[in-house]
Design an enzyme around this catalytic site. Structure first.
Site, mmCIF file in Angstrom:
data_model
loop_
_atom_site.group_PDB
_atom_site.id
_atom_site.type_symbol
_atom_site.label_atom_id
_atom_site.label_comp_id
_atom_site.label_asym_id
_atom_site.label_seq_id
_atom_site.Cartn_x
_atom_site.Cartn_y
_atom_site.Cartn_z
ATOM 1 N N CYS A 1 0.866 -1.180 0.000
ATOM 2 C CA CYS A 1 0.000 0.000 0.000
ATOM 3 C C CYS A 1 0.903 1.230 0.000
ATOM 4 O O CYS A 1 2.113 1.112 -0.165
ATOM 5 C CB CYS A 1 -0.980 -0.009 1.181
ATOM 6 S SG CYS A 1 -0.224 0.167 2.813
ATOM 7 N N ASN B 1 2.619 1.448 4.068
ATOM 8 C CA ASN B 1 2.970 0.195 4.731
ATOM 9 C C ASN B 1 2.761 0.257 6.248
ATOM 10 O O ASN B 1 3.472 -0.377 7.000
ATOM 11 C CB ASN B 1 4.411 -0.216 4.377
ATOM 12 C CG ASN B 1 4.775 -1.636 4.779
ATOM 13 O OD1 ASN B 1 5.906 -1.911 5.137
ATOM 14 N ND2 ASN B 1 3.840 -2.561 4.712
ATOM 15 N N CYS C 1 -0.885 0.710 7.305
ATOM 16 C CA CYS C 1 -2.312 0.413 7.497
ATOM 17 C C CYS C 1 -2.735 -0.853 6.754
ATOM 18 O O CYS C 1 -2.786 -1.929 7.316
ATOM 19 C CB CYS C 1 -3.190 1.596 7.057
ATOM 20 S SG CYS C 1 -2.980 3.099 8.032
ATOM 21 N N ARG C 2 -2.994 -0.713 5.465
ATOM 22 C CA ARG C 2 -3.586 -1.819 4.704
ATOM 23 C C ARG C 2 -2.657 -2.999 4.487
ATOM 24 O O ARG C 2 -3.031 -4.141 4.742
ATOM 25 C CB ARG C 2 -4.108 -1.306 3.355
ATOM 26 C CG ARG C 2 -5.226 -0.302 3.512
ATOM 27 C CD ARG C 2 -5.538 0.403 2.208
ATOM 28 N NE ARG C 2 -4.441 1.294 1.836
ATOM 29 C CZ ARG C 2 -4.370 1.955 0.688
ATOM 30 N NH1 ARG C 2 -5.338 1.826 -0.215
ATOM 31 N NH2 ARG C 2 -3.362 2.762 0.426
ATOM 32 N N SER C 3 -1.438 -2.753 3.998
ATOM 33 C CA SER C 3 -0.569 -3.900 3.676
ATOM 34 C C SER C 3 -0.121 -4.697 4.898
ATOM 35 O O SER C 3 -0.092 -5.926 4.826
ATOM 36 C CB SER C 3 0.609 -3.481 2.787
ATOM 37 O OG SER C 3 1.378 -2.468 3.375
ATOM 38 N N ASP D 1 -7.791 3.336 1.740
ATOM 39 C CA ASP D 1 -6.867 3.697 2.816
ATOM 40 C C ASP D 1 -7.655 4.225 4.021
ATOM 41 O O ASP D 1 -8.360 5.226 3.909
ATOM 42 C CB ASP D 1 -5.911 4.776 2.311
ATOM 43 C CG ASP D 1 -4.740 5.002 3.253
ATOM 44 O OD1 ASP D 1 -4.807 4.546 4.417
ATOM 45 O OD2 ASP D 1 -3.762 5.632 2.817
#
Length: 158
Positions: A13, A16, A18-20, A130
């Protein structure tokens, strides 16, 4: 790496944090629960350099804790080597995708298959938004999407 016969996936993301790292943690737990984690190399990274060295966002960590998903990661940026050493690079949105495709063009004969993680979603939600400027509910939404996508991805690759 191909040489070890391991499958490999890199979740990406923007920052690196939050999402990933959520996707990485969710996938690692699923692979562990399925008894196949030793067959995988699992990591996550950022397209940007904004958060290098940072821990995952505290809201994401709280969300993972709530779901009993172990998470430990230090943010890093995607490297040229990643395009050679990972079989799959799964990202969260079109902006990540175009940035990864742009970076991949600088790597000769790269082997990674660059895709949206959402392309595996049985509910066809392509984009994992995000949650950084959002609420705890937005992190929960990311978690739920990652669970669906990672489950389908693991099933297709086991």
């Amino acid at each position: 790496m191909a040489a070890t016969g391991k499958k490999s996936v890199l979740f990406v993301c923007l920052g690196n944090i939050c999402r990933s790292p959520i996707a990485e943690a969710v996938f690692a737990k699923m692979a562990t629960d399925a008894g196949v984690v030793d067959k995988w190399r699992i990591d996550s990274a950022a397209t940007s350099n904004y958060e290098i060295g940072s821990s995952p966002d505290h809201r994401g960590q709280a969300c993972m804790k709530k779901h009993d998903v172990p998470m430990s990661h230090v943010a890093r940026q995607v490297t040229k080597d990643d395009f050679m050493s990972f079989e799959y690079i799964l990202c969260m949105d079109e902006s990540n995708l175009s940035e990864l495709n742009r970076k991949a063009k600088t790597v000769n004969n790269y082997r990674a298959k660059i895709e949206l993680l959402g392309s595996y979603d049985p509910q066809k939600q392509l984009i994992i938004k995000d949650p950084y400027y959002g609420s705890d509910e937005d992190f929960e939404k990311v978690y739920v999407q990652c669970v669906r996508c990672c489950k389908a991805f693991l099933e297709q690759n086991s």
